[in-house]
Design a protein around this motif. Structure first.
Motif, PDB file in Angstrom:
ATOM      1  N   LEU A   1       0.856  -1.190   0.000  1.00  0.00           N
ATOM      2  CA  LEU A   1       0.000   0.000   0.000  1.00  0.00           C
ATOM      3  C   LEU A   1       0.891   1.238   0.000  1.00  0.00           C
ATOM      4  O   LEU A   1       1.789   1.360   0.833  1.00  0.00           O
ATOM      5  CB  LEU A   1      -0.884   0.041   1.261  1.00  0.00           C
ATOM      6  N   MET A   2       0.656   2.126  -0.949  1.00  0.00           N
ATOM      7  CA  MET A   2       1.316   3.439  -0.945  1.00  0.00           C
ATOM      8  C   MET A   2       0.277   4.438  -0.444  1.00  0.00           C
ATOM      9  O   MET A   2      -0.876   4.402  -0.893  1.00  0.00           O
ATOM     10  CB  MET A   2       1.732   3.843  -2.371  1.00  0.00           C
ATOM     11  N   MET A   3       0.698   5.308   0.476  1.00  0.00           N
ATOM     12  CA  MET A   3      -0.271   6.204   1.114  1.00  0.00           C
ATOM     13  C   MET A   3       0.247   7.631   1.088  1.00  0.00           C
ATOM     14  O   MET A   3       1.440   7.854   1.319  1.00  0.00           O
ATOM     15  CB  MET A   3      -0.465   5.758   2.566  1.00  0.00           C
TER      16      MET A   3
ATOM     17  N   THR B 210      -7.306   1.525   7.058  1.00  0.00           N
ATOM     18  CA  THR B 210      -6.290   2.585   7.163  1.00  0.00           C
ATOM     19  C   THR B 210      -6.900   3.944   6.823  1.00  0.00           C
ATOM     20  O   THR B 210      -6.718   4.929   7.552  1.00  0.00           O
ATOM     21  CB  THR B 210      -5.103   2.282   6.215  1.00  0.00           C
ATOM     22  N   VAL B 211      -7.616   3.993   5.708  1.00  0.00           N
ATOM     23  CA  VAL B 211      -8.250   5.253   5.292  1.00  0.00           C
ATOM     24  C   VAL B 211      -9.215   5.726   6.390  1.00  0.00           C
ATOM     25  O   VAL B 211      -9.187   6.885   6.811  1.00  0.00           O
ATOM     26  CB  VAL B 211      -8.990   5.060   3.937  1.00  0.00           C
ATOM     27  N   ASP B 212     -10.046   4.800   6.897  1.00  0.00           N
ATOM     28  CA  ASP B 212     -11.025   5.145   7.948  1.00  0.00           C
ATOM     29  C   ASP B 212     -10.324   5.627   9.215  1.00  0.00           C
ATOM     30  O   ASP B 212     -10.754   6.598   9.839  1.00  0.00           O
ATOM     31  CB  ASP B 212     -11.868   3.912   8.339  1.00  0.00           C
ATOM     32  N   ALA B 213      -9.276   4.898   9.614  1.00  0.00           N
ATOM     33  CA  ALA B 213      -8.609   5.206  10.895  1.00  0.00           C
ATOM     34  C   ALA B 213      -8.042   6.615  10.867  1.00  0.00           C
ATOM     35  O   ALA B 213      -8.160   7.352  11.848  1.00  0.00           O
ATOM     36  CB  ALA B 213      -7.510   4.186  11.175  1.00  0.00           C
ATOM     37  N   VAL B 214      -7.429   7.014   9.748  1.00  0.00           N
ATOM     38  CA  VAL B 214      -6.838   8.359   9.671  1.00  0.00           C
ATOM     39  C   VAL B 214      -7.950   9.409   9.688  1.00  0.00           C
ATOM     40  O   VAL B 214      -7.855  10.413  10.396  1.00  0.00           O
ATOM     41  CB  VAL B 214      -5.931   8.489   8.425  1.00  0.00           C
TER      42      VAL B 214
ATOM     43  N   ALA C 169      -6.595   7.238  -6.857  1.00  0.00           N
ATOM     44  CA  ALA C 169      -7.311   7.582  -5.621  1.00  0.00           C
ATOM     45  C   ALA C 169      -7.410   9.105  -5.474  1.00  0.00           C
ATOM     46  O   ALA C 169      -8.439   9.641  -5.063  1.00  0.00           O
ATOM     47  CB  ALA C 169      -6.609   6.971  -4.420  1.00  0.00           C
ATOM     48  N   LYS C 170      -6.332   9.796  -5.846  1.00  0.00           N
ATOM     49  CA  LYS C 170      -6.340  11.269  -5.781  1.00  0.00           C
ATOM     50  C   LYS C 170      -7.338  11.817  -6.811  1.00  0.00           C
ATOM     51  O   LYS C 170      -8.154  12.685  -6.501  1.00  0.00           O
ATOM     52  CB  LYS C 170      -4.939  11.831  -6.073  1.00  0.00           C
ATOM     53  N   GLN C 171      -7.257  11.269  -8.026  1.00  0.00           N
ATOM     54  CA  GLN C 171      -8.135  11.744  -9.112  1.00  0.00           C
ATOM     55  C   GLN C 171      -9.604  11.503  -8.775  1.00  0.00           C
ATOM     56  O   GLN C 171     -10.461  12.294  -9.129  1.00  0.00           O
ATOM     57  CB  GLN C 171      -7.814  11.006 -10.428  1.00  0.00           C
ATOM     58  N   ASN C 172      -9.877  10.376  -8.120  1.00  0.00           N
ATOM     59  CA  ASN C 172     -11.269  10.013  -7.843  1.00  0.00           C
ATOM     60  C   ASN C 172     -11.822  10.683  -6.582  1.00  0.00           C
ATOM     61  O   ASN C 172     -12.867  10.288  -6.084  1.00  0.00           O
ATOM     62  CB  ASN C 172     -11.409   8.489  -7.732  1.00  0.00           C
TER      63      ASN C 172
ATOM     64  N   ASN D  25      -9.231  10.649   0.072  1.00  0.00           N
ATOM     65  CA  ASN D  25      -9.829   9.970   1.240  1.00  0.00           C
ATOM     66  C   ASN D  25     -10.406   8.626   0.829  1.00  0.00           C
ATOM     67  O   ASN D  25     -11.518   8.256   1.214  1.00  0.00           O
ATOM     68  CB  ASN D  25     -10.922  10.871   1.858  1.00  0.00           C
ATOM     69  N   ARG D  26      -9.645   7.874   0.055  1.00  0.00           N
ATOM     70  CA  ARG D  26     -10.133   6.587  -0.452  1.00  0.00           C
ATOM     71  C   ARG D  26      -8.946   5.711  -0.865  1.00  0.00           C
ATOM     72  O   ARG D  26      -7.819   6.188  -0.978  1.00  0.00           O
ATOM     73  CB  ARG D  26     -11.048   6.802  -1.649  1.00  0.00           C
TER      74      ARG D  26
END
Ligand code: GTP
Length: 312
Positions: free
Chosen positions: A176-178, A251-255, A301-304, A307-308
């Motif tokens: 996973l890249m975040m 991970t997305v939810d936790a942040v 994810a950024k384009q869409n 936060n996803r």
């Protein structure tokens, strides 16, 4: 000090033991070389005082085995002093060759015995301090100074190893890249120091997620590292595609649930993370390819909308 006294003569162990206890040491006794090796492992003494001629296993062989045990632990070293009735030059040479550090005749006066033990304890103490300093340095060299996560250098080393092993075993692998969303705006709005705090807080959350992943065995030996700037990477060896999807979502939810105020992060009002994930059911090819795919998904994810997580 805790001193392991090894001698097949009960008289010697009793007399030496009593003398050592009297001057404040703790004594562990073994009656032969084999028991000495066992008790060395069980009691981790600060010093070994050992006879040479003994049944079952002699002192030289026991010293070799003790050194072999220590060789498995970096920087470990316990002084070994041989006790003997015959201080011939041959015995002295053999004692040192076997990994011993000094040699005391059993008939040596009390003061000499004590002085030798003191010298050995001093060296052992310095060695222990050096070992501690070395471990601290190693930890610092692998850590990112800001977040305390593993740094990029360490990530590359560990990942190379994990990837090589996954290829050899044909095992699955997830990555996973975040990337923190609109982080430039965060810095602009709250200042760089607050930005640092935000990165630290997010890193702590990622660390918790990865600990949970390992505890639940969703992956084998997973770890998270600061990839650079506001980017992080999570390595997930041997995870299933379902686990990867769950970890990305969690991970997305936790942040987001952490609730770090970010007035300029779209409609959320808190800091969020975008995640690009990639899963291979059998590791193969170059690691760079895996990162390229994860990066492409992060971009999606950024384009869409941020936060996803986007996986593929
Ligand atoms: N406070 C702080 N800021 C950092 C650190 N490392 C990188 N940054 C900042 O992170 C910001 C990243 O900005 P961009 O690459 O434009 O990305 P972004 O604003 O997060 O936008 P998106 O990624 O598109 O959501 C830059 O302003 C960097 O200065 C750091 O260690 N501390």
């Amino acid at each position: 000090m805790r001193i392991l006294v090894v001698d097949d003569s009960r008289t010697i162990t009793t007399v030496f033991g009593a003398r050592l206890v009297e001057i404040g040491h703790e004594v562990v006794i073994a009656e032969n070389g084999q028991l000495a090796v066992e008790r060395f492992q069980a009691s981790a003494p600060d010093l070994v005082l050992m006879d040479i001629e003994m049944p079952v296993m002699n002192g030289f062989e026991a010293a070799k085995q003790i050194r072999a045990v220590e060789a498995t632990q970096e920087w470990a070293w316990t002084p070994i002093i041989f006790l003997t009735g015959s201080d011939t030059p041959e015995n002295l040479v053999m004692a040192i060759e076997a990994g011993g550090d000094d040699f005391i005749p059993k008939s040596a006066p009390e003061g000499v015995v004590q002085a030798k033990m003191k010298a050995m304890a001093r060296i052992a103490g310095l060695r222990a301090e050096l070992s501690l300093a070395n471990r601290k340095l190693e930890a610092q060299a692998s850590q990112d100074g800001l977040t305390g996560l593993f740094n990029r250098r360490y990530m590359d080393l560990r990942l190379d190893h994990q990837w090589g092993e996954a290829i050899r075993c044909g095992a699955p692998f997830g990555l996973l890249m975040m990337d923190v969303d609109n982080f430039k705006l965060f810095n602009d709005h709250y200042g760089h120091l607050a930005g640092d705090d935000c990165l630290r807080a997010i890193a702590a959350t990622l660390q918790k997620v990865v600990e949970e992943v390992n505890a639940r065995r969703l992956a084998h030996d997973a770890f998270v590292a600061r990839y650079g700037g506001e980017e992080f990477a999570m390595m997930l060896p041997r995870c299933t595609p379902e686990a990867l999807a769950e970890i990305a979502r969690v991970t997305v939810d936790a942040v987001c649930r952490q609730g770090i105020a970010h007035a300029r992060n779209a409609e959320w009002g808190v800091s969020t993370l975008s995640v690009g994930g990639v899963h291979m059911s059998r590791a193969e090819g170059a690691l760079a390819q895996l990162f390229r795919r994860a990066d492409a998904n992060l971009y999606r994810a950024k384009q869409n909308g941020r936060n996803r997580a986007e996986l593929g």
